[in-house]
Design an enzyme around this catalytic site. Structure first.
Site, PDB file in Angstrom:
ATOM      1  N   HIS A 197       0.816  -1.205   0.000  1.00 57.52           N
ATOM      2  CA  HIS A 197       0.000   0.000   0.000  1.00 57.52           C
ATOM      3  C   HIS A 197       0.854   1.260   0.000  1.00 57.52           C
ATOM      4  CE1 HIS A 197      -3.041   2.707   1.772  1.00 57.52           C
ATOM      5  NE2 HIS A 197      -3.782   2.043   0.937  1.00 57.52           N
TER       6      HIS A 197
ATOM      7  N   LYS B 118       3.599   4.293  -0.854  1.00 56.39           N
ATOM      8  CA  LYS B 118       3.678   5.280  -1.928  1.00 56.39           C
ATOM      9  C   LYS B 118       4.887   6.164  -1.687  1.00 56.39           C
ATOM     10  CE  LYS B 118      -0.978   5.119  -0.568  1.00 56.39           C
ATOM     11  NZ  LYS B 118      -1.353   4.064  -1.427  1.00 56.39           N
TER      12      LYS B 118
ATOM     13  N   ASP C  99      17.617   9.588  -7.933  1.00 53.23           N
ATOM     14  CA  ASP C  99      19.091   9.737  -7.913  1.00 53.23           C
ATOM     15  C   ASP C  99      19.693   9.426  -6.552  1.00 53.23           C
ATOM     16  OD1 ASP C  99      18.937  10.510 -10.544  1.00 53.23           O
ATOM     17  OD2 ASP C  99      19.306  12.636 -10.166  1.00 53.23           O
TER      18      ASP C  99
ATOM     19  N   HIS D 190      -7.730  11.896   1.179  1.00 56.92           N
ATOM     20  CA  HIS D 190      -7.007  10.645   1.295  1.00 56.92           C
ATOM     21  C   HIS D 190      -5.786  10.817   2.198  1.00 56.92           C
ATOM     22  CE1 HIS D 190      -4.661   7.377  -1.018  1.00 56.92           C
ATOM     23  NE2 HIS D 190      -5.767   6.774  -0.652  1.00 56.92           N
TER      24      HIS D 190
HETATM   25  C1  LIG Z   1      -8.103   3.321   3.136  1.00 57.25           C
HETATM   26  O1  LIG Z   1      -9.403   2.922   3.343  1.00 57.25           O
HETATM   27  C2  LIG Z   1     -10.267   3.164   2.266  1.00 57.25           C
HETATM   28  C3  LIG Z   1     -11.618   2.694   2.638  1.00 57.25           C
HETATM   29  O2  LIG Z   1     -11.589   1.353   3.030  1.00 57.25           O
HETATM   30  C4  LIG Z   1      -9.790   2.479   1.012  1.00 57.25           C
HETATM   31  O3  LIG Z   1     -10.635   2.808  -0.084  1.00 57.25           O
HETATM   32  C5  LIG Z   1      -8.412   2.963   0.743  1.00 57.25           C
HETATM   33  O4  LIG Z   1      -7.891   2.347  -0.408  1.00 57.25           O
HETATM   34  C6  LIG Z   1      -7.576   2.622   1.934  1.00 57.25           C
HETATM   35  N1  LIG Z   1      -6.255   2.911   1.674  1.00 57.25           N
HETATM   36  C7  LIG Z   1      -5.780   4.093   1.500  1.00 57.25           C
HETATM   37  C8  LIG Z   1      -4.495   4.145   0.848  1.00 57.25           C
HETATM   38  O5  LIG Z   1      -6.302   5.090   1.851  1.00 57.25           O
END
Ligand SMILES: *[C@@H]1O[C@H](CO)[C@@H](O)[C@H](O)[C@H]1NC(C)=O
Ligand SMILES: *[C@@H]1O[C@H](CO)[C@@H](O)[C@H](O)[C@H]1NC(C)=O
Ligand SMILES: *[C@@H]1O[C@H](CO)[C@@H](O)[C@H](O)[C@H]1NC(C)=O
Ligand SMILES: *[C@@H]1O[C@H](CO)[C@@H](O)[C@H](O)[C@H]1NC(C)=O
Ligand SMILES: *[C@@H]1O[C@H](CO)[C@@H](O)[C@H](O)[C@H]1NC(C)=O
Ligand SMILES: *[C@@H]1O[C@H](CO)[C@@H](O)[C@H](O)[C@H]1NC(C)=O
Ligand SMILES: *[C@@H]1O[C@H](CO)[C@@H](O)[C@H](O)[C@H]1NC(C)=O
Ligand SMILES: *[C@@H]1O[C@H](CO)[C@@H](O)[C@H](O)[C@H]1NC(C)=O
Length: 456
Positions: A163, A165, A170, A377
């Protein structure tokens, strides 16, 4: 070198460094030069907060710079290598069957990435397998232009996903934040991250985490019981990098999750969060997309009060002002709200207990043609002492099985003003702006039903 020798050697080095540091501190009242920069070009680390604001959102400016420009600037600066770790890739509107002008920035970014190998800049990508964006052709296109791509089967390895990022450019510059390699992260989703330029010590340290993914993406890879010594780090919670960033005395380290991807010396992401929370004495502001003191993907659901308890403890035992800002969108699971109300219920001004929870709703407006856009987010936390910028939602799975990273950074105020504000002050300003924004509602407020799954 086997793992044991590696550990002993690292431990020896850490003890020596700590000893040297202690002596230096006694003899020298000013911050000593960073002790582990042997043989590197002289650095002058520069840290910049970066954010994306969804189109049509009326948001005041903040100390953070626009993410799309920062990413393009990093690619323009690249001379040798660009390493990108991203949950998934979806940089064109066509990937998800959307024809919308807001995908153009993503498409321009993809073009710049394609051009790297032709400029003699190697491009290496790690991503999660299986992918969310099954129709995307981005990675095939990049491979055709000379990029190396590895997919990490996290589900088989740890039961989670990759998950994470981040970028390492360089071995010198880095990006860490909430944005995936998704065009919506540039124009439709609210994101927050940090770019650090000219900082090879931290960039090389993040590269070690990139390399853990890279080897796990090789065919038939298995999770090592002990990571070889060259994956270990001595930059961590107990021994952060100490340096001057843009003239401000700064300490910083990178954390990782899950524990199985933490070689010797690497602070776990959960430990980093708890350390920052435990250090707060005045305020503790948190912005996360999702907040569940439970497991999310493992069934049956298990209660997991670790972060929830740390917030309650800060508020009740230490009188810290706690604020939690979570996002609500059409895909939010409404079972989150009872947990939020339970936290809010602690608030008792008469007893000097201050806990506040609010919900941020990005209006869909006329963007209903774009699936899974229009949400906040971001994942960060700020206290009067430190800033934490991460990639994980706050529920158990993100710390036990899902791969992610976090950056913990603290800067001292400048001796004389004007000067750049310390990063924790900049992040506090970003938080306060959103906390007071018209898109933020309190838990007893009226949620705009059509844009948020939660009905009051
Ligand atoms: C966080 O939770 C949400 C809802 O479950 C999900 O859509 C999302 O991909 C998850 N991850 C991130 C990176 O936010
Ligand atoms: C992929 O493309 C197919 C065919 O165009 C479409 O039915 C499907 O919904 C797309 N999947 C995604 C995730 O966009
Ligand atoms: C996308 O929409 C524009 C006008 O809104 C149109 O000119 C263009 O042909 C469309 N592209 C595709 C691939 O459908
Ligand atoms: C790329 O690197 C190689 C070897 O280092 C060099 O021979 C070549 O001229 C470089 N090409 C460009 C376009 O810089
Ligand atoms: C990084 O350092 C180089 C010189 O080594 C300088 O030209 C460049 O402007 C610096 N970049 C940033 C963003 O500070
Ligand atoms: C550690 O050493 C091995 C063997 O030389 C190498 O393949 C790997 O890339 C190295 N890893 C790191 C993080 O340097
Ligand atoms: C979204 O994220 C930002 C930055 O991460 C945060 O400050 C803000 O409070 C969050 N909420 C909204 C709605 O933006
Ligand atoms: C979408 O709505 C915004 C205001 O919310 C407006 O400025 C913009 O012109 C609208 N776009 C279209 C294509 O209707």
């Amino acid at each position: 070198m086997d793992a044991k020798t590696g550990r002993a050697e690292v431990l020896g080095t850490v003890v020596l460094l700590l000893g040297a540091l202690a002596v230096t501190y006694i003899l020298w009242p000013v911050p000593p030069p960073a002790p582990h920069g042997q043989g590197q070009q002289s650095d002058s680390c520069q840290l910049v907060l970066v954010e994306s604001i969804p189109q049509d959102l009326q948001v005041a400016s903040s100390p953070a710079q626009p993410l799309p420009q920062a990413w393009l600037q990093l690619l323009d600066a690249a001379r040798e290598s660009v390493h990108v770790a991203s949950f998934y890739w979806s940089l064109t509107g066509a990937d998800i069957g959307v024809n919308d002008s807001s995908s153009q920035q993503g498409e321009a970014l993809l073009q710049k990435l394609e051009q790297l190998p032709g400029r003699n800049v190697s491009l290496a990508v790690v991503t999660s397998e299986p992918t969310l964006a099954s129709n995307s052709t981005d990675l095939r296109l990049l491979v055709a232009h000379g990029a190396q791509v590895r997919q990490v089967p996290m589900r088989q390895l740890t039961g989670g996903v990759l998950h994470t990022k981040f970028w390492v450019v360089d071995q010198r510059h880095l990006y860490v934040g909430s944005a995936n390699m998704d065009w919506r992260s540039l124009t439709q989703v609210k994101e927050l991250g940090v770019v650090i330029y000219n900082c090879s010590q931290l960039a090389r340290d993040l590269e070690k985490t990139f390399q853990t993914y890279w080897v796990l993406g090789a065919p038939h890879a298995t999770l090592p019981k002990h990571w070889p010594g060259n994956y270990s780090t001595h930059i961590n919670r107990f021994h952060p990098l100490q340096d001057s960033f843009s003239g401000l005395p700064t300490t910083a380290y990178l954390s990782a999750s899950p524990p199985a991807l933490c070689p010797y010396g690497r602070t776990g992401d959960l430990d980093a969060l708890l350390a920052v929370m435990g250090g707060a004495r005045e305020f503790l502001y948190v912005s996360v997309m999702e907040y569940f003191p439970t497991t999310r993907f493992r069934h049956p659901t298990r209660y997991w009060p670790v972060l929830d308890s740390a917030l309650r403890e800060a508020a009740v035992s230490r009188g810290v002002h706690v604020r939690l800002l979570v996002s609500c969108w059409l895909n939010t699971d409404p079972r989150m709200f009872p947990f939020l109300r339970s936290l809010q219920a602690l608030s008792d001004p008469a007893a000097s207990i201050s806990v506040d929870v609010k919900v941020y709703i990005v209006p869909v407006g006329n963007h209903s043609n774009i699936p899974f856009g229009r949400v906040n987010h971001s994942k960060f936390m700020v206290t009067e002492r430190a800033a934490y910028i991460g990639t994980s939602n706050w529920s158990e799975d993100y710390f036990s099985s899902t791969a992610g990273v976090g950056l913990v950074v603290r800067q001292d105020p400048p001796h004389s003003s004007p000067g750049p504000a310390p990063v924790q002050e900049q992040l506090r300003q970003v938080f306060e702006r959103d906390w007071g924004s018209p898109y933020t509602v309190s838990l007893d407020g009226q949620a705009q039903g059509q844009d948020c799954a939660w009905q009051v």
